[in-house]
Design an enzyme around this catalytic site. Structure first.
Site, PDB file in Angstrom:
ATOM      1  N   LYS A 108       0.828  -1.206   0.000  1.00 47.34           N
ATOM      2  CA  LYS A 108       0.000   0.000   0.000  1.00 47.34           C
ATOM      3  C   LYS A 108       0.858   1.251   0.000  1.00 47.34           C
ATOM      4  O   LYS A 108       0.530   2.246  -0.644  1.00 47.34           O
ATOM      5  CB  LYS A 108      -0.933   0.022   1.233  1.00 47.34           C
ATOM      6  CG  LYS A 108      -2.086  -0.936   1.119  1.00 47.34           C
ATOM      7  CD  LYS A 108      -3.097  -0.479   0.082  1.00 47.34           C
ATOM      8  CE  LYS A 108      -4.223  -1.484  -0.008  1.00 47.34           C
ATOM      9  NZ  LYS A 108      -5.090  -1.320  -1.154  1.00 47.34           N
ATOM     10  N   LYS A 148      -9.235  -5.624  -7.065  1.00 43.07           N
ATOM     11  CA  LYS A 148     -10.295  -4.640  -7.285  1.00 43.07           C
ATOM     12  C   LYS A 148      -9.741  -3.358  -7.874  1.00 43.07           C
ATOM     13  O   LYS A 148     -10.361  -2.724  -8.717  1.00 43.07           O
ATOM     14  CB  LYS A 148     -10.959  -4.294  -5.955  1.00 43.07           C
ATOM     15  CG  LYS A 148     -11.886  -5.374  -5.492  1.00 43.07           C
ATOM     16  CD  LYS A 148     -12.645  -4.933  -4.250  1.00 43.07           C
ATOM     17  CE  LYS A 148     -13.306  -6.132  -3.626  1.00 43.07           C
ATOM     18  NZ  LYS A 148     -12.923  -6.374  -2.251  1.00 43.07           N
ATOM     19  N   LYS A 171      -2.228 -11.104  -9.219  1.00 42.87           N
ATOM     20  CA  LYS A 171      -3.573 -11.590  -8.905  1.00 42.87           C
ATOM     21  C   LYS A 171      -4.652 -10.644  -9.429  1.00 42.87           C
ATOM     22  O   LYS A 171      -4.395  -9.456  -9.648  1.00 42.87           O
ATOM     23  CB  LYS A 171      -3.719 -11.755  -7.391  1.00 42.87           C
ATOM     24  CG  LYS A 171      -3.619 -10.460  -6.627  1.00 42.87           C
ATOM     25  CD  LYS A 171      -4.236 -10.535  -5.247  1.00 42.87           C
ATOM     26  CE  LYS A 171      -4.221  -9.165  -4.611  1.00 42.87           C
ATOM     27  NZ  LYS A 171      -5.110  -8.950  -3.532  1.00 42.87           N
TER      28      LYS A 171
END
Ligand code: TYM
Length: 329
Positions: free
Chosen positions: A111, A197, A194
């Site tokens: 992040k 979203k 992967k």
């Protein structure tokens, strides 16, 4: 009876990765276990959603859970922010979690790289809130995808530390869970990594067929095998992984054979994959839209979930406060 818990952050619609990583395993368990499934809306605040989006996303994910087959009579389906015992347990657990270990988690480091302009304290303590989600119902099993493995390790660490610190055997050590033994990582369509979203590389359960076709047809591949049984590159391996999830075995065998004999046309594989995904998502999309628009049903289910979740959560919190030494005058 063992307790199972799973959750999804409300930062966007559910994609195939969420479904195969977390929801599918949960669906198989709701008959035989004491099951909790929730929408993690507090976790979504780490990315600063606008108030209107916050509500719509929660509603969307809630409707998607129901459409996917979670039975609110069998399982407890609720919204994280409806259960104030969770943030209270989060506060208590924060006192026994250390900055160093939080800074070292992969999800935090990711992040920091992805949103350097917004490295808020909520991101740092994200695993503590997740531990509170899990420990508040003293869960034994947590159906998750591979990406959440480290967060689960943190939960076990916090649970063990709590037990040790207070000399009790109160919390169980929750295990990440998948029926197929290995935790899954559903790949995205962009060739690496992967399905996520925020990465724009996913197929959503509520996605329109035309959009699915477009996305799948533009998935990354390579220039094709040049010798029999050639090792696959990552983007091609990913497409085969999706085919394995979504298609009949005979389809998979057909394209594997075509790859191994160097006769494969990726366009044909993608066309078939898109149709197989649509076959799976189409009935879901219809149900999602019906449920999303049924305000009366949604509010009934949300209220029922809140009551059931709070009954379990308040008992845990009461025990924890007592163990820690809080007493009334
Ligand atoms: P989230 O919202 O990113 O993802 C929800 C669930 O979907 C799984 N998942 C995947 N599985 C396989 N392949 C993928 N490509 C893929 N992408 C997502 C995730 O592993 C997860 O199981 N922090 C969590 C939400 C959460 C939670 C919890 C989960 C909050 N508290 C307590 C379990 C227990 C998250 O952001 O997941």
């Amino acid at each position: 009876m063992e307790t199972v818990l799973s959750g999804i952050r409300s930062t966007g619609n559910l994609h195939l990765g969420n479904y195969f990583g977390a929801v599918q395993n949960f669906l198989k368990m709701q008959q035989e276990y004491n099951c909790y499934f929730f929408v993690a809306d507090y976790h979504s605040l780490t990315t600063h959603p606008k108030p209107d989006n916050l509500h719509n996303n929660v509603k969307q994910v809630f409707a998607e859970y129901l459409a996917a087959g979670i039975d609110p009579e069998l399982a407890t389906l609720y919204i994280q922010s409806d259960v104030p015992e969770i943030p209270e347990l989060y506060l208590l657990l924060n006192m026994n979690s250390y900055i160093g270990e939080l800074e070292r988690t992969t999800t935090f480091k990711d992040k920091v790289r992805k949103q350097p302009e917004n490295v808020n304290a909520g991101l740092l303590t994200y695993p503590v809130l997740m531990a509170a989600d899990i420990l508040i119902h003293r869960a034994h099993k947590v159906p998750v995808g591979k990406d959440q493995e480290q967060n689960l390790e943190m939960t076990r660490k916090f649970a063990k530390r709590f037990n040790h610190m207070y000399g009790v055997e109160y919390f169980h050590m929750p295990d990440p869970f998948n029926f197929g033994k290995e935790l899954v990582k559903v790949p995205g369509l962009d060739g690496t990594g992967k399905m996520g979203k925020s990465d724009g590389n996913g197929i959503y359960l509520a996605e329109e067929p035309a959009s699915i076709r477009k996305k799948v047809m533009s998935a990354v591949t390579d220039s094709g095998p040049v010798k029999p049984n050639q090792e696959m590159t990552e983007p091609v391996k990913n497409l085969f992984y999706l085919l394995e999830l979504m298609s009949e075995k005979s389809t998979l065998d057909h394209f594997r054979n075509a790859y191994n004999t160097c006769t494969i046309r990726y366009g044909d594989l993608k066309k078939q994959l898109a149709e197989d995904i649509i076959k799976f998502t189409d009935p879901l999309r219809t149900r999602i839209n019906e449920i999303y628009n049924d305000e009366v049903y949604l509010s009934k289910v949300v209220k029922m979930g809140e009551e059931k979740a709070r009954a379990s959560a308040s008992q845990t919190l009461k025990d924890v406060r007592k163990i820690m030494g809080f007493k009334s005058f």
